[in-house]
Design an enzyme around this catalytic site. Structure first.
Site, short mmCIF file in Angstrom:
data_model
loop_
_atom_site.label_atom_id
_atom_site.label_comp_id
_atom_site.label_asym_id
_atom_site.label_seq_id
_atom_site.Cartn_x
_atom_site.Cartn_y
_atom_site.Cartn_z
N ARG A 68 -14.78 -6.37 -0.22
CA ARG A 68 -14.14 -6.01 1.05
C ARG A 68 -13.54 -4.59 0.95
NH1 ARG A 68 -8.59 -4.52 2.60
NH2 ARG A 68 -8.26 -5.20 4.72
N VAL A 69 -13.77 -3.79 1.98
CA VAL A 69 -13.17 -2.46 2.05
C VAL A 69 -12.25 -2.44 3.26
CG1 VAL A 69 -13.61 0.01 2.37
CG2 VAL A 69 -15.14 -1.35 0.93
N GLY A 70 -11.03 -1.95 3.06
CA GLY A 70 -10.06 -1.91 4.16
C GLY A 70 -10.07 -0.58 4.90
N ASP A 71 -9.00 -0.34 5.61
CA ASP A 71 -8.89 0.85 6.46
C ASP A 71 -8.60 2.13 5.69
OD1 ASP A 71 -6.40 -0.52 5.90
OD2 ASP A 71 -5.44 1.04 7.10
N THR A 79 0.86 -1.19 0.00
CA THR A 79 0.00 0.00 0.00
C THR A 79 0.90 1.24 0.00
OG1 THR A 79 -1.88 -1.03 1.06
CG2 THR A 79 -1.55 1.29 1.57
N GLY A 122 -5.74 -4.18 7.51
CA GLY A 122 -6.71 -3.11 7.61
C GLY A 122 -7.84 -3.32 8.61
N THR A 162 -0.54 1.54 6.99
CA THR A 162 -0.45 0.38 6.10
C THR A 162 -0.37 -0.87 6.96
OG1 THR A 162 0.90 -0.80 4.49
CG2 THR A 162 2.06 0.76 5.92
N GLY A 163 -1.12 -1.88 6.59
CA GLY A 163 -1.10 -3.10 7.39
C GLY A 163 -2.42 -3.83 7.27
N1 ASP Z 1 -4.17 -1.58 4.86
C1 ASP Z 1 -4.44 -2.13 3.57
C2 ASP Z 1 -5.79 -2.83 3.64
O1 ASP Z 1 -6.04 -3.53 4.59
C3 ASP Z 1 -3.42 -3.11 3.11
C4 ASP Z 1 -1.99 -2.64 3.20
O2 ASP Z 1 -1.69 -1.71 3.92
O3 ASP Z 1 -1.14 -3.19 2.51
O4 ASP Z 1 -6.54 -2.69 2.74
#
Ligand code: ASP
Length: 336
Positions: free
Chosen positions: A219-222, A191, A245, A242-243
């Site tokens: 799916r929707v992330g953070d 990300t 989510g 990033t991580g």
């Molecule tokens: N945070 C992002 C998500 O969960 C993924 C990522 O940071 O690589 O969509």
């Protein structure tokens, strides 16, 4: 009467001098990330050099804008556009696929000077999702648009549309195959994000992603959830995460860092450490990190994974880059 007017003139001069001092300060700072997670063994010197080159090129775009008196909002958007166009990262071209083999992209941008924000989720055919997020912020009464509506809006604003296959790379195809064969679990990584302080004291944040590889359809992330993966407030900080989510959403990570600064008076680094190590780490998941800047130009690059691709620069002339934990390279030291 004379005394009173001289006093007023004196006050006026003091205020003008202070304002001048503020604008003459010319302090700016920028930090970027290209995702946390992944295994260090997947890197070799050539790969490291390649990542560093692109991180520094992206950084340079923001550095130019900020050093010439440009706004942090412009800087964070332009930097993220560069990273979206670079196939190495999980955003725009090079984004991961969901379990059905489709790219669904999320992005968000926030202006800390007025707390305006714009975000998009589940975009399948807009080349630069961060530009769509900016347009949601600037040209609608909304904060978050999703799926077909977000796509139709972006096209109506003249943004470039592409076929979903534009985002694909061989590496992401192979990654999805490994997940389908249960040789790898769905995971975050790659990300991109940027946070910046401009010489006017304005903080901005922008984040863009393809999400987690092998995620469920829809799916929707953070990232597009304001306060989770992206947040900016001039009185505290600009943060891009990033991580994994789901954990970032449940812990409202970016806003929590801002709130710890605002309500408990923690410094940027203390607040970031508190959230990543004391709140996120104990929850499990595959972890991740944040980049953040505050109104004084301090930077936090905090992650609980073995890697977070990152780079930073500031008005004192310092430029740095790093991928692995504890391994950062100062490319330019302002004092030299
Ligand atoms: N945070 C992002 C998500 O969960 C993924 C990522 O940071 O690589 O969509």
């Amino acid at each position: 009467m004379f005394k009173q007017s001289s006093f007023l003139i004196l006050i006026f001069l003091v205020v003008i001098t202070q304002l001048q001092a503020q604008t003459n300060q010319k302090v700016w700072t920028i930090a970027i990330h290209g995702g946390a997670g992944g295994t260090p063994s997947s890197l070799n010197p050539q790969k490291i050099a390649e990542y560093e080159k692109h991180l520094l090129e992206a950084l340079e775009i923001g550095t130019k804008i900020l050093s010439q008196g440009g706004r942090s909002l412009e800087a964070v958007e332009k930097v993220v556009v560069y990273l979206e166009n670079c196939p190495l990262f999980n955003a725009g071209k090079g984004a991961v696929k969901n379990i059905d083999g489709v790219h669904e992209l999320d992005a968000a941008i926030m202006d800390g000077s007025n707390l305006k924000a714009g975000a998009v989720a589940g975009l399948r055919d807009i080349k630069n999702p961060i530009m769509a997020a900016r347009m949601v912020m600037d040209s609608t009464a909304h904060v978050l648009l999703i799926g077909e509506g977000a796509s139709a809006f972006s096209k109506s604003m003249g943004l470039e549309s592409v076929d979903n296959s534009y985002f694909s790379t061989k590496q992401r195809e192979e990654q999805l195959n490994r997940i389908k064969e249960s040789k790898e679990s769905p995971n975050p990584g790659g990300t991109v994000g940027c946070v910046a302080l401009d010489i006017y004291g304005n903080l901005s944040a922008a984040t863009s992603t393809g999400g987690m590889s092998g995620k469920k359809w829809g799916r929707v992330g953070d990232v597009p959830v304001i306060g989770a993966g992206t947040y900016a407030n001039n009185s505290t900080a600009a943060i891009s995460g990033t991580g994994h989510g789901e954990y970032w959403i449940r812990r409202v990570v970016a806003y929590d860092i801002s709130a710890l600064m605002e309500y408990r008076g923690l410094s940027l680094v203390e607040a970031s450490n508190e959230v990543i190590f004391n709140k996120i780490s104990p929850m499990g998941g595959s972890g991740g990190g944040i980049i953040a800047v505050d109104g004084k130009g301090n930077i936090a690059l905090v992650f609980n994974t073995a890697m977070m691709h990152r780079a930073w620069a500031n008005s004192s002339g310092e430029v740095g880059v790093g991928l692995l934990k504890g391994e950062e390279r100062i490319v330019k030291n302002g004092s030299l």
